[in-house]
Structures are given as C-alpha cells and as structure tokens.
Design a protein around this motif. Structure first.
Motif, PDB file in Angstrom:
ATOM      1  N   ILE A 107       0.846  -1.194   0.000  1.00 14.69           N
ATOM      2  CA  ILE A 107       0.000   0.000   0.000  1.00 14.69           C
ATOM      3  C   ILE A 107       0.882   1.244   0.000  1.00 14.69           C
ATOM      4  O   ILE A 107       1.780   1.388   0.831  1.00 14.69           O
ATOM      5  CB  ILE A 107      -0.933   0.015   1.219  1.00 14.69           C
ATOM      6  N   ALA A 108       0.629   2.131  -0.925  1.00 13.51           N
ATOM      7  CA  ALA A 108       1.370   3.396  -1.008  1.00 13.51           C
ATOM      8  C   ALA A 108       0.534   4.497  -0.354  1.00 13.51           C
ATOM      9  O   ALA A 108      -0.585   4.780  -0.784  1.00 13.51           O
ATOM     10  CB  ALA A 108       1.670   3.746  -2.463  1.00 13.51           C
ATOM     11  N   TYR A 109       1.094   5.104   0.688  1.00 14.23           N
ATOM     12  CA  TYR A 109       0.374   6.142   1.413  1.00 14.23           C
ATOM     13  C   TYR A 109       0.862   7.524   0.986  1.00 14.23           C
ATOM     14  O   TYR A 109       2.060   7.730   0.800  1.00 14.23           O
ATOM     15  CB  TYR A 109       0.586   5.986   2.922  1.00 14.23           C
ATOM     16  N   PRO A 110      -0.037   8.495   0.871  1.00 14.95           N
ATOM     17  CA  PRO A 110       0.399   9.873   0.623  1.00 14.95           C
ATOM     18  C   PRO A 110       1.296  10.373   1.759  1.00 14.95           C
ATOM     19  O   PRO A 110       1.175   9.909   2.900  1.00 14.95           O
ATOM     20  CB  PRO A 110      -0.917  10.653   0.578  1.00 14.95           C
ATOM     21  N   GLN A 111       2.175  11.269   1.459  1.00 13.96           N
ATOM     22  CA  GLN A 111       3.082  11.817   2.465  1.00 13.96           C
ATOM     23  C   GLN A 111       2.503  13.051   3.168  1.00 13.96           C
ATOM     24  O   GLN A 111       2.992  13.449   4.224  1.00 13.96           O
ATOM     25  CB  GLN A 111       4.419  12.188   1.814  1.00 13.96           C
ATOM     26  N   GLN A 112       1.497  13.638   2.578  1.00 16.49           N
ATOM     27  CA  GLN A 112       0.898  14.845   3.136  1.00 16.49           C
ATOM     28  C   GLN A 112      -0.619  14.676   3.233  1.00 16.49           C
ATOM     29  O   GLN A 112      -1.201  13.951   2.420  1.00 16.49           O
ATOM     30  CB  GLN A 112       1.241  16.063   2.254  1.00 16.49           C
ATOM     31  N   PRO A 113      -1.276  15.303   4.179  1.00 14.15           N
ATOM     32  CA  PRO A 113      -0.678  16.133   5.213  1.00 14.15           C
ATOM     33  C   PRO A 113       0.045  15.307   6.279  1.00 14.15           C
ATOM     34  O   PRO A 113      -0.336  14.159   6.543  1.00 14.15           O
ATOM     35  CB  PRO A 113      -1.878  16.859   5.819  1.00 14.15           C
ATOM     36  N   GLU A 114       1.059  15.887   6.832  1.00 13.54           N
ATOM     37  CA  GLU A 114       1.871  15.200   7.824  1.00 13.54           C
ATOM     38  C   GLU A 114       1.011  14.770   9.015  1.00 13.54           C
ATOM     39  O   GLU A 114       0.177  15.532   9.504  1.00 13.54           O
ATOM     40  CB  GLU A 114       2.978  16.140   8.298  1.00 13.54           C
ATOM     41  N   GLY A 115       1.198  13.544   9.436  1.00  8.85           N
ATOM     42  CA  GLY A 115       0.510  13.043  10.625  1.00  8.85           C
ATOM     43  C   GLY A 115      -0.783  12.303  10.370  1.00  8.85           C
ATOM     44  O   GLY A 115      -1.340  11.701  11.285  1.00  8.85           O
ATOM     45  N   LEU A 116      -1.279  12.299   9.121  1.00  7.72           N
ATOM     46  CA  LEU A 116      -2.549  11.627   8.851  1.00  7.72           C
ATOM     47  C   LEU A 116      -2.361  10.158   8.489  1.00  7.72           C
ATOM     48  O   LEU A 116      -3.097   9.290   8.976  1.00  7.72           O
ATOM     49  CB  LEU A 116      -3.302  12.343   7.726  1.00  7.72           C
ATOM     50  N   TYR A 117      -1.372   9.883   7.634  1.00  5.57           N
ATOM     51  CA  TYR A 117      -1.234   8.533   7.095  1.00  5.57           C
ATOM     52  C   TYR A 117      -0.243   7.649   7.864  1.00  5.57           C
ATOM     53  O   TYR A 117      -0.339   6.423   7.819  1.00  5.57           O
ATOM     54  CB  TYR A 117      -0.844   8.599   5.613  1.00  5.57           C
ATOM     55  N   GLU A 118       0.688   8.276   8.564  1.00  2.00           N
ATOM     56  CA  GLU A 118       1.661   7.478   9.320  1.00  2.00           C
ATOM     57  C   GLU A 118       0.984   6.575  10.353  1.00  2.00           C
ATOM     58  O   GLU A 118       1.347   5.399  10.474  1.00  2.00           O
ATOM     59  CB  GLU A 118       2.689   8.397   9.994  1.00  2.00           C
ATOM     60  N   PRO A 119      -0.012   7.058  11.108  1.00  4.94           N
ATOM     61  CA  PRO A 119      -0.694   6.172  12.059  1.00  4.94           C
ATOM     62  C   PRO A 119      -1.426   5.019  11.376  1.00  4.94           C
ATOM     63  O   PRO A 119      -1.575   3.940  11.964  1.00  4.94           O
ATOM     64  CB  PRO A 119      -1.675   7.105  12.772  1.00  4.94           C
ATOM     65  N   ILE A 120      -1.887   5.222  10.145  1.00 10.15           N
ATOM     66  CA  ILE A 120      -2.567   4.154   9.418  1.00 10.15           C
ATOM     67  C   ILE A 120      -1.576   3.060   9.054  1.00 10.15           C
ATOM     68  O   ILE A 120      -1.827   1.867   9.274  1.00 10.15           O
ATOM     69  CB  ILE A 120      -3.254   4.709   8.157  1.00 10.15           C
ATOM     70  N   ALA A 121      -0.430   3.460   8.506  1.00 10.67           N
ATOM     71  CA  ALA A 121       0.610   2.491   8.176  1.00 10.67           C
ATOM     72  C   ALA A 121       1.089   1.772   9.434  1.00 10.67           C
ATOM     73  O   ALA A 121       1.304   0.550   9.433  1.00 10.67           O
ATOM     74  CB  ALA A 121       1.778   3.193   7.488  1.00 10.67           C
ATOM     75  N   TYR A 122       1.232   2.514  10.519  1.00 10.50           N
ATOM     76  CA  TYR A 122       1.648   1.951  11.810  1.00 10.50           C
ATOM     77  C   TYR A 122       0.661   0.887  12.277  1.00 10.50           C
ATOM     78  O   TYR A 122       1.034  -0.226  12.657  1.00 10.50           O
ATOM     79  CB  TYR A 122       1.733   3.094  12.823  1.00 10.50           C
TER      80      TYR A 122
END
Length: 309
Positions: A12-27
């Motif tokens: 799955i490729a997650y967008p990098q912006q906005p910061e803080g939105l997608y990192e928790p999903i990948a985590y």
C-alpha cells in the motif's frame, strides 16, 4: 494466504501529506494481528475458485476497516496498548486517532470498490450494512456499562453485531466475488456468525482464565473495567443476593473469579461455545462444496476455538 495478505498490506502506497494523517494508518496495519477477516474472505472465495488474488481487494478492505474500528475503540476505552504496542491515541493524540481512523474507513470503502466483480453493488451494500451493524453493537456495549440488568440474550446480540457480523461479512464477500450460489452465500454468512459468537465468548473466557504470557495481556481486564460479559451476566443470574452485589461492584479479579468458579461459569461458557460450533458444523456440512475442498475452512474455524490468545 497470510503471506498474500501481508504482502498486499506492505504494498500500500500512502500519501506523504498532510503530515501526521497517514503514518498512524501504516503503523496500525503493520502491527500484525490474526488477520482473521481477510483470511476468511480468501477462504470464502477459494471454496469456489482458484485465483484467490481476485478477492484480495475485498480482503484488504475488510482488514483496513477492522483496524479502523480498533483505533476508535481504543480511544473510547482509553486503552494504552494494542498488540503489545502503544495505541494511536497514546503514540500521537486523540485527534489523530479520530482523523486517521476516519481516513481508514474511507480507504476501506475505496479498496472494496476496486474489487473486480459484477456483484460490486451487492458487495458494497453488504459492507455498508455490516459497518452500520458494528456501530450498533458498539453503542449497545456502551449502553451496557451503566446497566445492571443486561440479559444473556442482549449480550449475545451485542457481540453478534460488534464481532460476528464482520466475520460473516468476510466469508460472504469472498463467496460473492466468486459468484457462489446464493444458498451457499447465506450458509457461509450464518456459519461466520456462529463462529464469531464462539470466538468472542472464547475471548471473554481467556480474559478470565487464559495464560497471561500467551494471551498477551493481564488476566481480568474485563473485570477491572466492570464490563458486562457472558461470564458476569451468567454469574449474576445464578448468584445469591450477596454474591450478586459483589459481582456487580467488585473490580478485584481474584474475588470475581472465585465466584465464577463457585457457580460453574467456566463450564457454562465452554458449553455455550461448543453449542455455537455444533451449529456452525451443521451449516458447514450443508455447503454445496466437495468435502475435501471445504475441509480447510472447518480446520481454520476449529483453530479459532482452540486458540489461547
């Protein structure tokens, strides 16, 4: 099948912006877990066709949705740890858990819509109906926190909505994408419901009697939180007035477990689990699929009952 699911999640490729939105999903999606729902989706498909990759979008949609519910559940429960790691609202904050959780829900629907099937409209109706039912189950669970008169029947309906319908949905989604006979789709849905009920009752049981080193968390968490479970409701129904008062007010696991043992609650819970598995077996036997082809599904269901975590 697990390997296919994990590989698809890693891709799955997650967008990098906005910061803080997608990192928790990948985590969240990288934290592992049993992957029950995507496995059941692929199994439901595999009963009828060989190319299980065709059902992967639906499988990943269901796993994404399931993890979305965990973000919000952990926030509502103020839980610190999930799968041995900090929950999203603890690692980030409550706002992040809400927004990232909402985004996971949207991504889950997007992935379901990417499933290659002429039955897409029916697939989405099933998925959306299941989402609504799970919200209903969660609300019942919240309502039960302030009640002392919850019945076993009410509790069973709550866990059917909160837990079972997603397992049932997973199996039917797979069968739907495979264009399985309607009768089999219904049987698989009912099978998933029964297995899901037994699975949640097993969770209640392990929370009281599991091995903490294997179960992965301290025993008695439901008791400390005062949660209405099959174990507690059944004990209250059997207890003397004095013991009933203790059961409803004590948050000491040792005290409550002693009363569970006194009234035979562990045995009652195991009997209830076995009854649901007997019903599931009867439904499984009715599937219009060769026995050798559907054996893996029953073996997997049995492994869910025999788990220790």
């Amino acid at each position: 099948m697990i390997q296919k699911i994990e590989a698809a999640l890693r891709q799955i490729a997650y967008p990098q912006q906005p910061e803080g939105l997608y990192e928790p999903i990948a985590y969240t999606l990288s934290m592992g877990g049993k992957r029950l729902r995507p496995v059941l989706t692929l199994m439901g498909y595999g009963l009828y066709r060989e190319d299980v990759e065709k059902a992967l979008p639906a499988a990943i949609a269901l796993e994404t949705y399931h993890n979305h519910t965990l973000l919000h559940d952990d926030l509502m429960d103020n839980a610190d740890v999930r799968r041995g790691m900090p929950t999203v609202h603890k690692k980030w904050d409550a706002n992040t858990a809400v927004l990232s959780g909402d985004t996971m829900l949207i991504m889950a629907c997007q992935r379901m819509m990417e499933t290659d099937t002429p039955q897409l409209a029916e697939l989405m109706r099933l998925f959306l109906r299941t989402q609504q039912e799970i919200c209903e189950g969660q609300q019942y669970d919240v309502n039960f926190e302030t009640r002392t008169d919850v019945t076993v029947e009410e509790y069973i309906e709550m866990i059917r909505l909160k837990t079972s319908v997603l397992l049932a949905c997973a199996l039917r989604c797979g069968a739907l994408v495979a264009d399985a006979p309607e009768a089999d789709q219904q049987l698989l849905y009912q099978f998933g419901e029964r297995v899901g009920l037994a699975f949640q009752l097993q969770d209640d049981y392990l929370d009281c009697y599991g091995d903490p080193a294997v179960f992965g968390k301290a025993i008695g968490g439901d008791i400390r939180c005062g949660k209405k479970t099959f174990m507690l409701i059944s004990a209250v129904n059997s207890a003397s007035e004095a013991d009933c008062e203790t059961l409803l007010t004590s948050r000491a696991p040792a005290t409550v477990l002693a009363l569970y043992d006194k009234y035979g609650i562990p045995q009652l819970a195991r009997q209830k689990m076995e009854a649901y598995y007997t019903e599931a077996r009867q439904l499984w036997e009715q599937l219009a699929v060769p026995a050798d082809r559907k054996q893996a599904l029953w073996d997997y269901a049995q492994s869910m009952l025999n788990r220790q975590k």
